[in-house]
Design an enzyme around this catalytic site. Structure first.
Site, PDB file in Angstrom:
ATOM      1  N   ARG A  80      -7.589  10.588  -6.891  1.00 45.93           N
ATOM      2  CA  ARG A  80      -8.751   9.799  -6.462  1.00 45.93           C
ATOM      3  C   ARG A  80     -10.023  10.627  -6.621  1.00 45.93           C
ATOM      4  NH1 ARG A  80     -12.496   7.260  -4.698  1.00 45.93           N
ATOM      5  NH2 ARG A  80     -12.593   5.877  -2.892  1.00 45.93           N
TER       6      ARG A  80
ATOM      7  N   ARG B  67      -4.093   6.562   0.234  1.00 47.10           N
ATOM      8  CA  ARG B  67      -4.685   7.771   0.804  1.00 47.10           C
ATOM      9  C   ARG B  67      -3.787   8.587   1.724  1.00 47.10           C
ATOM     10  NH1 ARG B  67      -9.811   4.431   2.590  1.00 47.10           N
ATOM     11  NH2 ARG B  67      -8.032   3.036   2.757  1.00 47.10           N
TER      12      ARG B  67
ATOM     13  N   TYR C 144     -14.162 -12.474   0.536  1.00 45.24           N
ATOM     14  CA  TYR C 144     -14.886 -11.264   0.114  1.00 45.24           C
ATOM     15  C   TYR C 144     -16.092 -11.626  -0.761  1.00 45.24           C
ATOM     16  CZ  TYR C 144     -11.155  -8.508   2.129  1.00 45.24           C
ATOM     17  OH  TYR C 144     -10.283  -7.957   3.028  1.00 45.24           O
TER      18      TYR C 144
ATOM     19  N   ARG D 248       0.811  -1.228   0.000  1.00 42.13           N
ATOM     20  CA  ARG D 248       0.000   0.000   0.000  1.00 42.13           C
ATOM     21  C   ARG D 248       0.836   1.266   0.000  1.00 42.13           C
ATOM     22  NH1 ARG D 248      -5.676  -0.576   1.846  1.00 42.13           N
ATOM     23  NH2 ARG D 248      -6.263  -2.477   0.800  1.00 42.13           N
TER      24      ARG D 248
ATOM     25  N   ASP E 148      -6.440  -3.693  -7.346  1.00 46.60           N
ATOM     26  CA  ASP E 148      -6.969  -4.302  -6.129  1.00 46.60           C
ATOM     27  C   ASP E 148      -7.188  -5.792  -6.348  1.00 46.60           C
ATOM     28  OD1 ASP E 148      -8.093  -3.209  -3.389  1.00 46.60           O
ATOM     29  OD2 ASP E 148      -9.326  -4.919  -3.977  1.00 46.60           O
TER      30      ASP E 148
END
Ligand code: CP3
Length: 343
Positions: free
Chosen positions: A37, A28, A150, A24, A74
């Site tokens: 973004r 952000r 998921y 990562r 992702d």
């Protein structure tokens, strides 16, 4: 021969400075990421628009000079491309229409995966062109077990009740689900390697929650299948596995999957890793992401502790998990300096 220090570790070479990248490393915590973004709108639009994906992949390379870039994407693009639509809800994370035992796995298919993910492979080609020569380029996918959680839970989960209930009650249909994810993952990693990544990492974020027989069947077996398929086609491309939280089972994971390297979470003791893993594969890790968040002298001490314990074998510096979004970018710069100076 390669002039990429990180890649050379897999050839048994010892680069002058310990190579470093962070899970990562794009995201952000970087103001330049937040700006792109916002422009992109949704998170998946960021992943599926090459112009944006290229830009955010390169941002941390420009700012910090990491030894590797990881493709910005992702793990959930695979279920999306298999036909289970994925959304990302602001502040909540991923949302999928949950699969269950009764639901038709047959509606999933790898047939349209490559065309659906074409923009991702486009981005790979462009990043390849733009990267400095010495920077290793990493592709990735989620491991089938983690991706399945998921798909079955419909998003993030605390106890994985639905996934584990399905796995225990009806292992045959659960196997069918895992098999199709294996197939999709092989396809996805193959396409990334063909488009230009130098190495791939398989993220099994939730690998550590399974008892031994389940770990063997749902973590090791599917990963071994993926590794073996990729090795047949691309024997030179290093594969790193990340069975987060696997504890002592890191050993069987390494022995039985055929990976060239493992990423260690922060709970793995360094001496143990040096004795039990580093004699077999490249190890990567394992600074606590919260240590990076806090920064200061403690960060430097921890970096030096890790370099001292793991610096005598094949080693790539990383975190034990992803960079937290609250992290000060200056701490990341300090980390890269500390790794390069200390090694
Ligand atoms: O490492 C990198 O810089 C490459 C990009 C990358 C992302 N996700 C971008 C991302 C990678 C390698 C991943 C892997 C991933 N995605 C994993 C495995 C590794 C891990 O962190 O455990 C998992 C479990 C996911 C699934 C996922 N994606 C979740 C649960 C979330 C929401 C949680 C969160 O942090 O918001 C995401 C979204 C996501 N993927 C973000 C980023 C930068 C944040 C999205 C945003 O910008 O709003």
């Amino acid at each position: 021969m390669t002039n990429k220090p990180l890649l050379s570790v897999f050839k048994g070479e010892t680069p002058k400075r310990t190579p470093v990248w962070l899970m990562r490393q794009a995201g952000r915590y970087l103001p330049e990421y937040r700006a792109v973004r916002e422009q992109a709108g949704g998170f998946l639009n960021l992943c599926y628009t090459p112009e944006f994906a290229v830009e955010v992949t390169l941002q941390p390379i420009r700012r910090f000079g990491f030894d590797a870039a990881i493709l910005f994407s992702d793990i959930l693009v695979v279920p999306d491309a298999l036909g289970q639509q994925v959304g990302f809800v602001e502040g909540e994370g991923p949302k999928l229409d949950p699969l269950d035992c009764g639901s038709d796995i047959a509606k999933l298919s790898v047939d349209w995966l490559r065309s659906r993910l074409e923009p991702v492979y486009d981005a790979v080609g462009q990043i390849r062109q733009a990267l400095p020569e010495e920077t290793t380029f990493i592709g990735f996918a989620g491991a089938p077990w983690t991706v399945a959680t998921y798909m079955v839970e419909g998003g993030s989960s605390r106890d994985f009740l639905n996934t584990k209930a399905w796995m225990y009650r009806d292992p045959d249909t659960f196997q069918a689900l895992v098999d199709i994810i294996v197939e999709g993952t092989i396809e996805h990693l193959t396409a990334q390697i063909e488009a230009g990544v130098d190495m791939v990492q398989i993220f099994d974020t939730w690998g550590g929650i399974l008892p031994e027989p389940a770990f063997a069947r749902w973590v090791i077996e599917p990963t071994a299948k993926i590794v073996s398929a990729l090795k047949q086609k691309f024997p030179e491309t290093p594969i790193v596995g990340f069975p987060r939280g696997a504890g002592v089972s890191y050993i069987t994971y390494v022995q039985q999957t055929g990976v060239d390297g493992v990423s260690l979470d922060q709970a793995v003791p360094l001496k143990w890793a040096a004795e039990n893993l580093q004699d077999k594969v490249v190890v990567q890790g394992n600074l606590d992401p919260q240590r990076l968040y806090v920064g200061g002298d403690g960060l430097k001490q921890d970096v030096n502790r890790i370099l001292t314990e793991l610096g005598n074998g094949p080693f790539i510096f990383n975190l034990g998990h992803g960079v937290m979004k609250e992290t000060d970018p200056d701490n990341v710069a300090a980390l890269v300096r500390a790794v390069h100076q200390g090694s």
